[in-house]
Each structure stands twice: as C-alpha cells, then as structure tokens.
Design an enzyme around this catalytic site. Sequence first.
Site, PDB file in Angstrom:
ATOM      1  N   ASN A  12       0.885  -1.177   0.000  1.00 25.45           N
ATOM      2  CA  ASN A  12       0.000   0.000   0.000  1.00 25.45           C
ATOM      3  C   ASN A  12       0.916   1.220   0.000  1.00 25.45           C
ATOM      4  OD1 ASN A  12      -1.753   2.069   0.493  1.00 25.45           O
ATOM      5  ND2 ASN A  12      -2.363   1.392   2.544  1.00 25.45           N
ATOM      6  N   LYS A  14       0.164   4.229  -0.262  1.00 25.46           N
ATOM      7  CA  LYS A  14      -0.457   5.417   0.354  1.00 25.46           C
ATOM      8  C   LYS A  14      -0.203   6.648  -0.520  1.00 25.46           C
ATOM      9  CE  LYS A  14      -0.142   3.151   4.809  1.00 25.46           C
ATOM     10  NZ  LYS A  14      -0.016   3.230   6.261  1.00 25.46           N
ATOM     11  N   HIS A 104      -9.439   0.957   5.028  1.00 28.66           N
ATOM     12  CA  HIS A 104      -8.157   1.183   5.690  1.00 28.66           C
ATOM     13  C   HIS A 104      -8.376   2.126   6.882  1.00 28.66           C
ATOM     14  CE1 HIS A 104      -4.066   2.371   6.542  1.00 28.66           C
ATOM     15  NE2 HIS A 104      -3.677   1.300   5.868  1.00 28.66           N
ATOM     16  N   GLU A 106      -6.808   4.553   7.910  1.00 25.77           N
ATOM     17  CA  GLU A 106      -6.629   5.980   7.606  1.00 25.77           C
ATOM     18  C   GLU A 106      -7.884   6.556   6.942  1.00 25.77           C
ATOM     19  OE1 GLU A 106      -2.920   5.357   5.580  1.00 25.77           O
ATOM     20  OE2 GLU A 106      -2.027   4.784   7.494  1.00 25.77           O
ATOM     21  N   GLU A 176      -4.918  -5.009  10.499  1.00 25.43           N
ATOM     22  CA  GLU A 176      -3.900  -3.980  10.697  1.00 25.43           C
ATOM     23  C   GLU A 176      -4.159  -3.261  12.012  1.00 25.43           C
ATOM     24  OE1 GLU A 176      -2.147  -2.716   6.652  1.00 25.43           O
ATOM     25  OE2 GLU A 176      -3.881  -1.472   7.010  1.00 25.43           O
ATOM     26  N   GLY A 182       2.879   2.345  10.731  1.00 26.42           N
ATOM     27  CA  GLY A 182       3.808   3.464  10.580  1.00 26.42           C
ATOM     28  C   GLY A 182       4.507   3.846  11.873  1.00 26.42           C
ATOM     29  N   SER A 222       3.874  -2.049  10.257  1.00 33.11           N
ATOM     30  CA  SER A 222       5.332  -2.096  10.434  1.00 33.11           C
ATOM     31  C   SER A 222       5.935  -3.451  10.073  1.00 33.11           C
ATOM     32  CB  SER A 222       5.723  -1.679  11.857  1.00 33.11           C
ATOM     33  OG  SER A 222       5.323  -0.345  12.102  1.00 33.11           O
TER      34      SER A 222
HETATM   35  P1  13P Z   1       3.332   0.413   7.565  1.00 32.15           P
HETATM   36  O1  13P Z   1       3.865  -0.879   6.990  1.00 32.15           O
HETATM   37  O2  13P Z   1       4.045   1.618   7.048  1.00 32.15           O
HETATM   38  O3  13P Z   1       3.235   0.342   9.057  1.00 32.15           O
HETATM   39  O4  13P Z   1       1.821   0.566   7.027  1.00 32.15           O
HETATM   40  C1  13P Z   1       0.947  -0.499   7.124  1.00 32.15           C
HETATM   41  C2  13P Z   1      -0.301  -0.171   6.402  1.00 32.15           C
HETATM   42  O5  13P Z   1      -1.077   0.675   6.824  1.00 32.15           O
HETATM   43  C3  13P Z   1      -0.582  -0.880   5.147  1.00 32.15           C
HETATM   44  O6  13P Z   1      -1.873  -0.656   4.700  1.00 32.15           O
END
Ligand code: 13P
Length: 266
Positions: A12, A14, A104, A106, A176, A182, A222
Amino acid sequence: MDKKRRQIVAGNWKMNLNQRQAIELTNDINEYISDHTIPEQLKVVICPSLPYVASCAGDVWEDTKPIFGVGGQNCHTESSGAYTGETAPEMLRDVGCEYVLIGHSERRKYFNESHAFLAEKVNKALDVGLIPIFCCGEALDIREAGTHEAHVATQLRESLFHLSKENFERVIIAYEPVWAIGTGKTATPEQAQSMHAAIRQLIEQQYGKDTANSVSILYGGSCKPANAASLFSQPDVDGGLIGGASLKAESFTKLIEIMMGEMGNL
Ligand code: 13P
C-alpha cells in the site's frame, strides 16, 4: 510450512512516490517476478496512489500478470455522478486493477468512513469484479482495554457478514492494528496469530469451516524484512499488507523472497 491458501504480499503505497518512482518500482517488481519461479498461489499486489494506478497497471508485464496485480487504495459506492474527487470501482477495473483496499484505518479515521458505507463499497467492488482487500484493526486504547477481538468482530459483522458465502470467499482480509501502522511497533507474531485465528473462527461461525479455511488473512503494521519471517510463518497469517517497506524495491522484493521461503519454494 505448507500453506494451501492464496498467500499475498501487497504494497500500500499510500500518498507516496512520484510518477517516475512509481513506474521504476513497478518495473523492478516485474523484473524480480520474471527472474524467479514464483508459485501460483502467491500473489504480489501493489496499490499505487490514484494518479499513477493506470500507468502502473499498464506496466505490468505480460509474463508477470498471473502473479502481479494492481489495486486501488479506495473506491466509491456509485458508478458515476456528481462525486467530485471520487473514483468509481468501474474506473479502477477499466484501467486494469484487480483489487481495491476498503476500510483502511486511515480512511476510517480521516474520512469518517462508517461500517455501513464500507459495506456498500464492498458490495460495489464485488459487483464490478474487483477483489476487496478489507482492512480491520483496533486502536491502542482498545488493545489496552482488552476489547480488540470484539472490536474487529464488529468491523467484520457490520461490513462483510451480509455477503453471500460465494461473495465472501472472494474477499481478502487485512488485519492492521492501528497502533502498529507506521509506528515501527509491530504486533508480535503471537498477537498477530491470535487475532488471525479469532477472525478465522468468526468466519467459521458465519460461513462454515471450508470458507474459513479458504480466506486469506494478511497482517499489516510495520511489517518489514526483519520481522516478516516470524509473522508469515504463523499458521493463520497469509501474507502482509505493507506500507513503508513496500516503497523500495529492495525491501519489497525481500518480503516476496521471505514469503517464498515460508511456502517452501526457495
Ligand atoms: P506500515 O507498513 O508503514 O506500518 O503501514 C501499514 C499499512 O497501513 C498498510 O496498509
């Protein structure tokens, strides 16, 4: 470990990378897949940001196509209309996407996407032939209160469990934990396994054992080369949804290699 379910290493991206970087990374992944014998039940997916999704999908090489798929990071519930800034799932299909991320954390947090709205997105994505990668997971306060399983159960019940068995079997789930996204703080392999097993149990109660055993459940948060083997080796972890470590060819292809190792294909 002999994993029979479809295993998935998904990136992803982002809101990262520019056009040149997106194309370069797509080509580096093409090259890696083309140079290796990748088992058919392993899928590699990238979800570029919207302006690049069409060119990345168009850049997937013919010989890597059976393994390598492209997805959108979001879609709307309608096919067309006055929804400025939104993308119809048909549009993602039209430019060659096979997958779409839905729910997601976010999107839930910054765009207030509700369970009901996500359920509609899932329906619409399935209608047009996209595979939803449905994200679920709890924030830190919920984990600390010990109600994380109930929280994820609600997310699944409210946005997925209305589906017919046949449609549900087309969905990929990504667990997740928000506190691991992150942050550099990964769930331990035991925490991931325990939640993935709980999710599979819920699916079994709703749809039966065969469906529960057939659905891929990815871990995200992560996940990187240093911890991927211990996560991917868990019996109910069928791969990863990777943010930061999917932005560089070196770390992302390393994750594919680690997955192949876990599948006994190296
Ligand atoms: P990170 O791997 O940067 O923690 O992000 C995970 C994520 O949100 C994938 O959708």
